[in-house]
Structures are given as C-alpha cells and as structure tokens.
Design a protein around this motif. Structure first.
Motif, PDB file in Angstrom:
ATOM      1  N   THR A   1      40.282  39.715  45.526  1.00 40.89           N
ATOM      2  CA  THR A   1      40.353  39.522  46.971  1.00 40.89           C
ATOM      3  C   THR A   1      41.662  40.079  47.516  1.00 40.89           C
ATOM      4  OG1 THR A   1      38.933  37.573  46.856  1.00 40.89           O
ATOM      5  CG2 THR A   1      40.298  37.806  48.825  1.00 40.89           C
ATOM      6  N   SER A   2      42.750  39.806  46.817  1.00 41.42           N
ATOM      7  CA  SER A   2      44.054  40.326  47.220  1.00 41.42           C
ATOM      8  C   SER A   2      44.063  41.855  47.188  1.00 41.42           C
ATOM      9  CB  SER A   2      45.138  39.769  46.301  1.00 41.42           C
ATOM     10  OG  SER A   2      46.380  40.331  46.602  1.00 41.42           O
TER      11      SER A   2
ATOM     12  N   ARG B   1      40.676  35.649  43.070  1.00 40.53           N
ATOM     13  CA  ARG B   1      41.862  35.750  43.941  1.00 40.53           C
ATOM     14  C   ARG B   1      42.512  37.130  43.824  1.00 40.53           C
ATOM     15  NH1 ARG B   1      42.997  30.694  41.813  1.00 40.53           N
ATOM     16  NH2 ARG B   1      44.647  31.580  40.517  1.00 40.53           N
ATOM     17  N   THR B   2      42.608  37.632  42.595  1.00 44.13           N
ATOM     18  CA  THR B   2      43.230  38.938  42.373  1.00 44.13           C
ATOM     19  C   THR B   2      42.426  40.048  43.039  1.00 44.13           C
ATOM     20  OG1 THR B   2      44.156  38.159  40.280  1.00 44.13           O
ATOM     21  CG2 THR B   2      44.074  40.550  40.615  1.00 44.13           C
TER      22      THR B   2
ATOM     23  N   THR C   1      48.115  45.453  38.535  1.00 40.69           N
ATOM     24  CA  THR C   1      46.934  44.685  38.947  1.00 40.69           C
ATOM     25  C   THR C   1      45.784  44.879  37.966  1.00 40.69           C
ATOM     26  OG1 THR C   1      47.628  44.891  41.253  1.00 40.69           O
ATOM     27  CG2 THR C   1      45.347  44.248  40.850  1.00 40.69           C
TER      28      THR C   1
ATOM     29  N   GLU D   1      42.118  43.077  50.168  1.00 43.80           N
ATOM     30  CA  GLU D   1      42.907  42.933  51.387  1.00 43.80           C
ATOM     31  C   GLU D   1      44.020  43.982  51.455  1.00 43.80           C
ATOM     32  OE1 GLU D   1      42.424  41.000  54.092  1.00 43.80           O
ATOM     33  OE2 GLU D   1      40.519  40.525  53.116  1.00 43.80           O
ATOM     34  N   SER D   2      44.647  44.266  50.331  1.00 47.21           N
ATOM     35  CA  SER D   2      45.678  45.299  50.288  1.00 47.21           C
ATOM     36  C   SER D   2      45.107  46.650  50.688  1.00 47.21           C
ATOM     37  CB  SER D   2      46.284  45.397  48.886  1.00 47.21           C
ATOM     38  OG  SER D   2      46.956  44.227  48.551  1.00 47.21           O
TER      39      SER D   2
END
Length: 71
Positions: free
Chosen positions: A52-53, A49-50, A17, A56-57
């Motif tokens: 945010t992901s 998006r990355t 990531t 969330e993770s």
C-alpha cells in the motif's frame, strides 16, 4: 541533488522495498508451512502495508514513476 543522485536514491528505495517484500514472503511461506497462523497474520499485514505504501508512493510520484493511470 543531481539527476543521477535522484536516480540512485530511487533505485535504493526500490531495492530496499523489494528486499523487504521478498523477506516477508519467505516468512509468510514458512509460517504457513509450520502452521504458525499468528505469524501468518502479522506477515500478511506487513506485506499489505508495504505494498500500500509503495502504491501511494507511486501515486505521489515519489519514486519517479509517471502516473498515467486513473487510480
């Protein structure tokens, strides 16, 4: 999977990531410098998006970080 396997997977996920974010930030910079604003918009959207992901993770403790904050 052993605890070491989980830790290894967590590190792989984090490194992958971070590499994606770093590469996209480089592209974003170059696009700004070159005046390619279509690419700027696309890279910025991908970074958002990355991130945010990733957030969330973390909230779901997928990457093993204990959530002690109120989000």
């Amino acid at each position: 999977m052993t605890s070491n396997g989980v830790e290894r997977d967590k590190i792989k996920f984090i490194n992958f990531t971070m590499d994606e974010i770093h590469d996209s930030l480089d592209e974003l910079y170059e696009s700004f410098v070159d005046g390619n604003y279509t690419e700027v918009k696309q890279e910025a959207a991908f970074i958002i998006r990355t991130l945010t992901s990733l957030q969330e993770s973390r909230r779901r403790n997928i990457i093993g970080v204990k959530n002690t904050e109120k989000d």
